[in-house]
Design a protein around this motif. Structure first.
Motif, mmCIF file in Angstrom:
data_model
loop_
_atom_site.group_PDB
_atom_site.id
_atom_site.type_symbol
_atom_site.label_atom_id
_atom_site.label_comp_id
_atom_site.label_asym_id
_atom_site.label_seq_id
_atom_site.Cartn_x
_atom_site.Cartn_y
_atom_site.Cartn_z
ATOM 1 N N ARG B 109 8.782 2.815 -33.098
ATOM 2 C CA ARG B 109 10.386 2.775 -32.685
ATOM 3 C C ARG B 109 10.469 3.030 -31.158
ATOM 4 N N ASP B 110 9.538 4.015 -30.776
ATOM 5 C CA ASP B 110 9.802 4.485 -29.386
ATOM 6 C C ASP B 110 9.168 3.471 -28.664
ATOM 7 N N ARG B 312 15.235 15.944 -28.439
ATOM 8 C CA ARG B 312 13.988 15.535 -29.404
ATOM 9 C C ARG B 312 12.699 16.577 -28.974
ATOM 10 N N ASP B 313 12.629 17.083 -28.045
ATOM 11 C CA ASP B 313 11.448 17.819 -27.993
ATOM 12 C C ASP B 313 11.661 19.285 -28.496
ATOM 13 N N MET B 315 13.596 19.839 -30.982
ATOM 14 C CA MET B 315 13.619 19.742 -32.190
ATOM 15 C C MET B 315 12.096 19.901 -32.906
ATOM 16 N N LEU B 316 11.363 19.205 -32.086
ATOM 17 C CA LEU B 316 9.932 19.056 -32.840
ATOM 18 C C LEU B 316 9.390 20.514 -32.301
ATOM 19 N N ALA B 319 10.494 22.560 -35.113
ATOM 20 C CA ALA B 319 9.743 22.237 -36.395
ATOM 21 C C ALA B 319 8.502 23.088 -36.371
ATOM 22 N N LYS B 322 8.598 26.655 -36.822
ATOM 23 C CA LYS B 322 9.006 26.970 -38.440
ATOM 24 C C LYS B 322 7.895 26.789 -39.434
#
Lengths: 99, 330
Positions: B109-110, B312-313, B315-316, B319, B322
């Motif tokens: 998609r990117d 986006r960065d 949240m990566l 993740a 975590k």
């Protein structure tokens, strides 16, 4: 379905949804998310805007193993000549009634 | 349509006899209305064409949010605002279904976003026209979504499984879009003289751009013949345009509006309307980047992508953190 991983790209998840009527989860599509928790949240927005489901599963696309299209004959042909596996193979006399 | 001017990469349509066994089996499967799935063998041209077509369709859904998003804060009532918001959210969803379908062909998609932002991939010409008044929200739903449905309904039977399945979902949702547009038009046509005039003005501006959505006549095009043999295009552009006009003219009459075409006339013999062609020079001009809003649309889209980069960065990174914490705890 494995995608070439590029830096900064969110991984791909496959989405499965259980509909209203107690059927099994069914594959509905895929989406990108940073992790499974967000994938479920995104799946809710992308795939259940009209009450399509009561439960969502997400699986990282990489974790799915699939049969190869070329194996189709080897896998499914043996079932073709076993018509007796279907109830309609057997004649039930009218006198016997419903069975 | 949402995928205009897709030129096939095939060299004209081969007959079954000219094909190697693999390609022949592929074509026979399509001829028998079978579906092609992601891991099946397919000719390179089929794959490339589909990526371009589905990608362009997806981009159109995403860019198509912009002319309507413009009116969310200006909708005349809370109900209209909620409806428009839901419609625009649907367009985002449709874009996502289609990107997923294209991704099964081996592009990400990117990568498609990059191609859009760099101008290597296109979106439909229709979204390069401005939405000047509230009546334009009516005209867009009624005409633009109406034209889109005309194209998308047959694509539910397209040969590529993921594309066909995305189209089934999209068609289910799209008819709400057209009806809400027509509802806005009805309201305005039953309103004050000024409102009715506004509705007529919207029809005047969107009629020909809507006819352009189907693309120029392609009845003699080798590209179209190849796409039709592959069943990634189900009807000619002219067929669909005729169908759209035949369906839409009576609706305009019901609204008491005049279609801006003096030559428009029912033709008993063909059982359809005769109508004027849009200005194809304008179409090619808009498609090559010179429409009234091309620059604005693409810049807005790029800006949104760039402005979202830190999310986006972030949240990566979150993740990953975590995941690391979970592994440390185990």
């Amino acid at each position: 379905m494995t995608q070439p991983k590029r830096t900064g790209e969110w991984p791909l998840f496959e989405v499965f949804i259980r509909g209203q009527h107690g059927l099994s989860h069914r594959h509905v599509g895929s989406l990108h998310a940073p992790d499974a928790e967000m994938a479920i949240k995104n799946a809710r927005d992308v795939y259940t805007r009209r009450n399509e489901g009561v439960s969502i599963w997400v699986v990282e696309a990489e974790a799915i193993h699939a049969s190869a299209p070329g194996d189709k004959e080897a896998l499914y042909d043996p079932a073709n000549d076993k018509v007796y596996r279907h109830p309609t193979f057997f004649d039930v006399p009218d006198e016997v009634g419903h069975m | 349509m949402y995928a205009q001017m897709i030129k096939s990469t095939g060299q004209g349509v081969k007959s079954l006899d000219e094909m190697e066994p693999q390609e022949r089996a592929f074509q026979e499967r399509i001829d028998a209305n079978g579906k092609i799935e992601p891991k099946d063998w397919m000719p390179d041209g089929y794959r490339k064409n589909l990526i371009r077509q589905i990608g362009q369709h997806a981009h159109s859904e995403i860019v198509g949010q912009l002319p309507e998003g413009n009116w969310i804060t200006r909708a005349p009532t809370l109900e209209r605002k909620a409806i428009l918001l839901a419609k625009v959210q649907d367009e985002a969803g449709h874009g996502l279904y289609l990107y997923c379908a294209a991704e099964t062909l081996g592009i990400t998609r990117d990568e498609m976003f990059e191609a859009l932002h760099e101008g290597r991939m296109k979106y439909s010409s229709i979204f390069n026209y401005p939405t000047l008044t509230w009546a334009d929200m009516g005209a867009v739903g009624w005409l633009v979504d109406g034209a889109a449905i005309m194209n998308q309904v047959p694509l539910q039977r397209t040969s590529y499984g993921p594309y066909a399945r995305a189209m089934v979902r999209i068609c289910k949702e799209e008819s709400f879009h057209q009806r809400q547009g027509f509802d806005i038009m009805m309201k305005m046509c039953n309103g004050t003289d000024a409102q009715k005039k506004m509705a007529q003005d919207a029809l005047n501006r969107f009629w020909y751009p809507s006819l352009m959505m189907f693309g120029p006549s392609d009845k003699d095009s080798v590209h179209s013949a190849q796409s039709m043999a592959w069943k990634i295009k189900m009807n000619t552009n002219d067929e669909l345009r005729q169908k759209f006009v035949d369906q839409t003219v009576p609706q305009a009459e019901y609204l008491g509006l005049t279609v801006p075409d003096e030559t428009l006339k029912w033709n008993d013999e063909k059982g359809g309307y005769d109508f004027a062609e849009p200005d194809w020079n304008e179409f090619f001009d808009v498609l090559s980047g010179n429409g009234p809003c091309n620059h604005d649309r693409l810049e807005t889209r790029k800006q949104a992508w760039e402005d979202g980069a830190w999310v986006r960065d972030g949240m990566l990174a979150h993740a990953a953190k975590k995941r690391a914490a979970k592994m440390a705890a185990e």
